[in-house]
Design a protein around this motif. Structure first.
Motif, PDB file in Angstrom:
ATOM      1  N   HIS A   1       1.595  -3.184   7.664  1.00  0.00           N
ATOM      2  CA  HIS A   1       0.370  -3.159   6.824  1.00  0.00           C
ATOM      3  C   HIS A   1      -0.787  -3.707   7.651  1.00  0.00           C
ATOM      4  O   HIS A   1      -0.848  -4.910   7.921  1.00  0.00           O
ATOM      5  CB  HIS A   1       0.597  -4.014   5.570  1.00  0.00           C
ATOM      6  CG  HIS A   1      -0.578  -4.113   4.638  1.00  0.00           C
ATOM      7  ND1 HIS A   1      -0.481  -3.872   3.286  1.00  0.00           N
ATOM      8  CD2 HIS A   1      -1.885  -4.453   4.841  1.00  0.00           C
ATOM      9  CE1 HIS A   1      -1.652  -4.058   2.709  1.00  0.00           C
ATOM     10  NE2 HIS A   1      -2.528  -4.422   3.638  1.00  0.00           N
TER      11      HIS A   1
ATOM     12  N   HIS B   1      -5.231  -2.966   8.669  1.00  0.00           N
ATOM     13  CA  HIS B   1      -6.483  -2.231   8.455  1.00  0.00           C
ATOM     14  C   HIS B   1      -7.136  -2.154   9.828  1.00  0.00           C
ATOM     15  O   HIS B   1      -7.875  -3.072  10.206  1.00  0.00           O
ATOM     16  CB  HIS B   1      -7.397  -2.979   7.492  1.00  0.00           C
ATOM     17  CG  HIS B   1      -6.805  -3.198   6.122  1.00  0.00           C
ATOM     18  ND1 HIS B   1      -7.194  -2.481   5.022  1.00  0.00           N
ATOM     19  CD2 HIS B   1      -5.851  -4.054   5.679  1.00  0.00           C
ATOM     20  CE1 HIS B   1      -6.519  -2.891   3.959  1.00  0.00           C
ATOM     21  NE2 HIS B   1      -5.685  -3.854   4.337  1.00  0.00           N
TER      22      HIS B   1
ATOM     23  N   HIS C   1      -2.363  -2.465  -2.458  1.00  0.00           N
ATOM     24  CA  HIS C   1      -2.240  -3.923  -2.537  1.00  0.00           C
ATOM     25  C   HIS C   1      -1.802  -4.312  -3.946  1.00  0.00           C
ATOM     26  O   HIS C   1      -2.176  -3.651  -4.919  1.00  0.00           O
ATOM     27  CB  HIS C   1      -3.581  -4.594  -2.242  1.00  0.00           C
ATOM     28  CG  HIS C   1      -4.091  -4.350  -0.854  1.00  0.00           C
ATOM     29  ND1 HIS C   1      -4.779  -3.211  -0.511  1.00  0.00           N
ATOM     30  CD2 HIS C   1      -3.996  -5.087   0.282  1.00  0.00           C
ATOM     31  CE1 HIS C   1      -5.091  -3.263   0.778  1.00  0.00           C
ATOM     32  NE2 HIS C   1      -4.626  -4.390   1.285  1.00  0.00           N
TER      33      HIS C   1
ATOM     34  N   HIS D   1       1.337  -7.641   0.101  1.00  0.00           N
ATOM     35  CA  HIS D   1       1.151  -9.027  -0.379  1.00  0.00           C
ATOM     36  C   HIS D   1       2.164  -9.392  -1.461  1.00  0.00           C
ATOM     37  O   HIS D   1       3.067 -10.177  -1.206  1.00  0.00           O
ATOM     38  CB  HIS D   1      -0.298  -9.312  -0.786  1.00  0.00           C
ATOM     39  CG  HIS D   1      -1.260  -9.061   0.338  1.00  0.00           C
ATOM     40  ND1 HIS D   1      -1.494  -9.982   1.319  1.00  0.00           N
ATOM     41  CD2 HIS D   1      -1.986  -7.955   0.680  1.00  0.00           C
ATOM     42  CE1 HIS D   1      -2.348  -9.476   2.200  1.00  0.00           C
ATOM     43  NE2 HIS D   1      -2.643  -8.242   1.838  1.00  0.00           N
TER      44      HIS D   1
ATOM     45  N   ASP E   1      -1.619  -7.577   8.589  1.00  0.00           N
ATOM     46  CA  ASP E   1      -2.777  -7.355   7.718  1.00  0.00           C
ATOM     47  C   ASP E   1      -4.090  -7.578   8.464  1.00  0.00           C
ATOM     48  O   ASP E   1      -5.059  -8.099   7.909  1.00  0.00           O
ATOM     49  CB  ASP E   1      -2.709  -8.240   6.458  1.00  0.00           C
ATOM     50  CG  ASP E   1      -3.765  -7.857   5.426  1.00  0.00           C
ATOM     51  OD1 ASP E   1      -4.133  -6.673   5.373  1.00  0.00           O
ATOM     52  OD2 ASP E   1      -4.222  -8.746   4.695  1.00  0.00           O
TER      53      ASP E   1
HETATM   54 ZN    ZN Z   1      -4.371  -5.024   3.297  1.00  0.00          ZN
END
Ligand code: ZN
Ligand code: GUN
Length: 433
Positions: free
Chosen positions: A75, A77, A230, A269, A320
């Motif tokens: 995960h 970005h 998420h 998460h 993340d």
């Molecule tokens: Zn994220």
């Protein structure tokens, strides 16, 4: 026949899940070897036996380095690369202050390309060979990461991040355009070389029910695709979700009601879950992604690794980036250990390295191809220097077994511990050889 290369070193691979079987799930060979040809692992065994069986193979001797599967970051970005380590905000303020303004810049395809290339080079140097990334709302940002991955031979998963409310002008699509753009990108990229398209609603607060339903419909048309989003990261976020979706039983229900809960769902998460949500996630066989540096950096909370794995849920591990504070999966394993300690359930080194490789690959439903050293697997692997700094070397010298030695590198290591990274059998970092 493709040229054979025999990599010699210590080897570590898994034959079972260490959360179920303990450290004996892993196999360590202090004088091991992997035979690579045509981008795949052809054999794994002792150096002596593979040398004898393949006398014409080119030999690369990594000395005492530990050969293990490349890290799988479940995960990230990538568009947040330039704003990693931005100070002082919690989730919603952090998104509005740092993330959304930066994501806006990826409207420029040249900028998106530059960030994607820098990002993949950074993670390869950290030993990460596969990432599952959110892009931005701009279709060009998806092309950018897949094109950069293709140029490096990397197996990458990614999707256009869909948002049609609670995001600034310029960073919003619509229910229809989210469906249309996602579908076009899926048709263009899913299964193209090593690319996998992931349907990507950012999270319930930034999608209308109409957009969630449109993406649920797209997923129903392509159930083999993963869907990432998420879930229950911060308490303020959960309160907001409750006000936006008054009919929903809980946060997870905002996804389920719109066709966005399923066995190929990846929920990032997942910290503050109600018992009903845990029951549903485990009934449908969904996967969770633990993002430990992010969860402390943004102040989100302590993921219940022991409790959730005991329920049989598949769990991946992730940086993340850029809510997480590091590109390194070593640092991420260390943070997972520390969060386990804060919950009274320390993770063993075998569990940490499994989460960063095979566990994440399993969460991404790719464990038949990546995340382990085994015949037939794609040859994405790394050489870990277990004495990469004086501080680590003096601790490793005292180690009584491989786990003690590896744990010192997990807790104190960084990119200096990554002696080399190979993708489909080709060295990508530090330099091609
Ligand atoms: Zn994220
Ligand atoms: N929730 C919605 N978007 C994001 C994001 O970009 N990062 C994190 N950590 N949480 C999110």
């Amino acid at each position: 026949m493709a040229e054979e290369t025999l990599h010699l070193g210590q080897t570590l691979h898994f034959e079972a899940d260490p959360f179920a079987a303990g450290p004996s799930a892993a196999r360590h060979d202090s004088a091991g070897a992997i035979l690579v040809a045509g981008g795949r692992i052809r054999a794994l065994g002792s150096a002596a036996s593979l040398r004898a069986a393949h006398p014409r193979a080119r030999v690369v001797d990594h000395g005492q380095a530990l050969l293990t599967a490349g890290f799988v970051d479940a995960h990230v970005h990538y568009p947040q690369t330039r704003i990693i380590a931005s100070w002082g905000k919690r989730l919603i303020d952090w998104l509005n202050s740092y993330t959304f303004p930066e994501e806006m810049r990826l409207a420029d395809p040249a900028y998106a390309r530059a960030v994607a290339e820098d990002y993949l080079d950074l993670v390869l140097a950290q030993g990460t060979t596969t990432v599952c990334s959110y892009a931005t709302i701009h279709p060009g940002s998806v092309d950018a990461i897949f094109e950069a991955a293709e140029a490096r031979g990397m197996r990458v998963l990614a999707g256009k991040t869909c948002m049609d409310r609670n995001a600034p002008e310029g960073l919003r699509d619509t229910a229809q355009s989210a469906y249309d753009d996602s579908k076009a990108l899926l048709d263009r990229w899913h299964g193209c070389g090593r690319a996998s398209y992931v349907i990507t609603p950012r999270f319930s607060p930034t999608s209308t029910p109409e957009q969630l339903s449109a993406l649920g419909a797209l997923w129903a048309e392509h159930p083999d695709c993963l869907m990432q989003t998420h879930l229950s990261e911060q308490l303020d976020e959960i309160t907001w979700v409750r006000s936006l979706f008054p009919q929903a039983r809980d946060y997870l229900d905002t996804y389920e009601a719109h066709g966005l809960l399923g066995p190929n769902g990846l929920y990032g998460h997942a910290i503050h879950l109600d018992p009903r949500e845990i029951d549903r996630l485990s009934e449908v066989g969904a996967a969770l992604v633990h993002c430990p540096t992010s969860n402390s950096f943004i102040g989100s909370g302590l993921f219940d690794m022991a409790g959730l794995t005991a329920r049989g849920l598949r769990v991946g591990l992730a940086t993340d980036t850029g809510g997480g504070s590091s590109f390194s999966m070593l640092r991420t394993m260390a943070a997972a250990y520390e969060i386990g300690q804060l919950r009274g359930t320390p993770l063993h080194a075998s569990q940490l390295i499994w989460l960063a490789t095979r566990g994440s690959a399993r969460a991404l439903r790719l464990d038949d191809r990546i995340g382990n050293l085994a015949p037939g697997m794609e040859a994405d692997f790394i050489a870990l220097d277990l004495a990469s700094t004086p501080a680590i070397a003096q601790r490793a010298a005292r180690a009584e077994d491989i786990w003690e030695a590896l744990f010192a590198t997990i807790m104190m290591g960084d990119d200096r511990a990554i002696a080399g990274t190979w993708v489909a059998g080709q060295r990508t970092s530090p330099a091609a050889s």
